[in-house]
Design an enzyme around this catalytic site. Structure first.
Site, PDB file in Angstrom:
ATOM      1  N   LYS A 104      25.471  29.247  40.514  1.00 18.21           N
ATOM      2  CA  LYS A 104      24.510  29.981  41.357  1.00 18.21           C
ATOM      3  C   LYS A 104      23.112  29.766  40.790  1.00 18.21           C
ATOM      4  CE  LYS A 104      27.602  33.874  42.496  1.00 18.21           C
ATOM      5  NZ  LYS A 104      27.831  35.330  42.270  1.00 18.21           N
TER       6      LYS A 104
ATOM      7  N   ASP B 177      27.121  31.975  36.588  1.00 18.55           N
ATOM      8  CA  ASP B 177      26.254  32.933  37.278  1.00 18.55           C
ATOM      9  C   ASP B 177      24.943  32.996  36.503  1.00 18.55           C
ATOM     10  OD1 ASP B 177      25.350  35.809  38.027  1.00 18.55           O
ATOM     11  OD2 ASP B 177      26.995  35.427  39.412  1.00 18.55           O
TER      12      ASP B 177
ATOM     13  N   VAL C 235      31.355  35.790  45.299  1.00 20.15           N
ATOM     14  CA  VAL C 235      32.407  34.988  45.934  1.00 20.15           C
ATOM     15  C   VAL C 235      33.768  35.239  45.291  1.00 20.15           C
ATOM     16  CG1 VAL C 235      30.877  33.169  46.770  1.00 20.15           C
ATOM     17  CG2 VAL C 235      31.849  32.991  44.470  1.00 20.15           C
TER      18      VAL C 235
ATOM     19  N   ASP D 274      37.973  36.557  41.408  1.00 18.63           N
ATOM     20  CA  ASP D 274      38.501  37.859  41.842  1.00 18.63           C
ATOM     21  C   ASP D 274      37.410  38.871  42.111  1.00 18.63           C
ATOM     22  OD1 ASP D 274      37.779  38.118  39.006  1.00 18.63           O
ATOM     23  OD2 ASP D 274      38.648  40.122  39.210  1.00 18.63           O
TER      24      ASP D 274
ATOM     25  N   GLU E 109      35.280  25.708  33.762  1.00 11.23           N
ATOM     26  CA  GLU E 109      34.858  27.039  34.212  1.00 11.23           C
ATOM     27  C   GLU E 109      34.940  27.151  35.733  1.00 11.23           C
ATOM     28  OE1 GLU E 109      34.344  29.989  33.712  1.00 11.23           O
ATOM     29  OE2 GLU E 109      33.048  30.477  32.032  1.00 11.23           O
ATOM     30  N   ASP E 110      35.164  28.351  36.200  1.00  8.80           N
ATOM     31  CA  ASP E 110      35.129  28.601  37.631  1.00  8.80           C
ATOM     32  C   ASP E 110      33.700  28.670  38.138  1.00  8.80           C
ATOM     33  OD1 ASP E 110      34.666  30.927  36.197  1.00  8.80           O
ATOM     34  OD2 ASP E 110      35.992  32.191  37.389  1.00  8.80           O
TER      35      ASP E 110
ATOM     36  N   ARG F 224      42.430  36.309  43.951  1.00  7.03           N
ATOM     37  CA  ARG F 224      42.464  35.060  43.173  1.00  7.03           C
ATOM     38  C   ARG F 224      43.326  33.998  43.848  1.00  7.03           C
ATOM     39  NH1 ARG F 224      40.205  35.968  38.007  1.00  7.03           N
ATOM     40  NH2 ARG F 224      40.623  38.006  37.094  1.00  7.03           N
TER      41      ARG F 224
ATOM     42  N   LYS G  75      40.330  34.434  33.407  1.00  8.32           N
ATOM     43  CA  LYS G  75      41.423  33.936  34.208  1.00  8.32           C
ATOM     44  C   LYS G  75      40.916  33.073  35.347  1.00  8.32           C
ATOM     45  CE  LYS G  75      43.425  38.518  33.592  1.00  8.32           C
ATOM     46  NZ  LYS G  75      43.635  39.813  34.291  1.00  8.32           N
ATOM     47  N   GLY G  76      39.612  33.156  35.595  1.00  8.23           N
ATOM     48  CA  GLY G  76      39.046  32.549  36.800  1.00  8.23           C
ATOM     49  C   GLY G  76      39.270  31.052  36.925  1.00  8.23           C
TER      50      GLY G  76
END
Ligand code: XMP
Ligand code: MG
Length: 183
Positions: free
Chosen positions: A135, A107, A157, A163, A103-104, A169, A47-48
């Protein structure tokens, strides 16, 4: 931070709403130049990526379509394993399509690496990635990500789609979550 009711949960604002929108406009200009004359399928990862998708899609002066995928990565709550399960698949066929994954955050890169392999196996003309955040210190697998908004420190974050336990969010900025919230 406009959501003052949760400001005690945040260590600091990392990227403001204005900075996010300026960066998305910058990314959109690059994407328009690279994809001129093409029909692009934006694939958002739920959902990001909802906020990035909503803002990027409206900023793009290109004929685009949108589709969504939801995946879950097995692992601990803070570390992904790279073993991914599809919770919701795309509605579209990818054969011959020009695909841009939205994409949000990247990582470790394990989720995205799996996703790239999965989508590429469906016969698209091309698959590239646009991620708002990355990151660098957490990366475990080097990926060729064509569009990256911000490289950020290895902190957890939240906000702008991101979230913690499904909360935060809806914050307009991106902020670092205070350790007392998750410890
Ligand atoms: P990997 O490690 O596979 O994980 O690249 C990517 C996914 O993990 C989530 N993620 C975060 N979510 N704040 C979040 O709200 C973070 O700092 C964070 N780091 C990773 C996210 O779902 C991402 O798609
Ligand atoms: Mg995500």
């Amino acid at each position: 931070m406009d959501s003052s009711d949760v400001s005690g949960d945040l260590t600091n604002v990392l990227i403001t709403e204005a900075e996010i929108h300026a960066k998305i406009a910058e990314l959109a200009r690059r994407i328009e130049a690279d994809y001129a004359g093409q029909d692009v399928l934006l694939v958002g990862v739920l959902k990001g990526a909802v906020m990035v998708m909503a803002d990027l899609a409206r900023e793009l002066r290109l004929p685009i379509t949108m589709d969504w995928m939801a995946v879950s990565s097995y692992g601990t709550s803070t570390q992904s394993s790279g073993v991914v399960r599809i919770l919701k698949d795309l509605d579209s066929e990818l054969e011959g399509r020009t695909v841009l994954i939205v994409e949000d955050i990247i990582d470790s890169g394990l989720t995205l690496s799996w996703l790239l392999g999965n989508l590429r196996s469906r016969g698209p003309a091309s698959v590239e990635v646009c991620a708002l955040l990355r990151k660098p210190d957490a990366v475990r697998i080097e990926l060729d990500v064509k569009y990256v908004g911000f490289d950020i420190p290895n902190d957890f974050v939240i906000g702008y789609g991101l979230d913690y336990a499904e909360k935060y969010r809806n914050l307009k900025d991106i902020a670092v979550l205070a350790p007392h919230v998750y410890s």
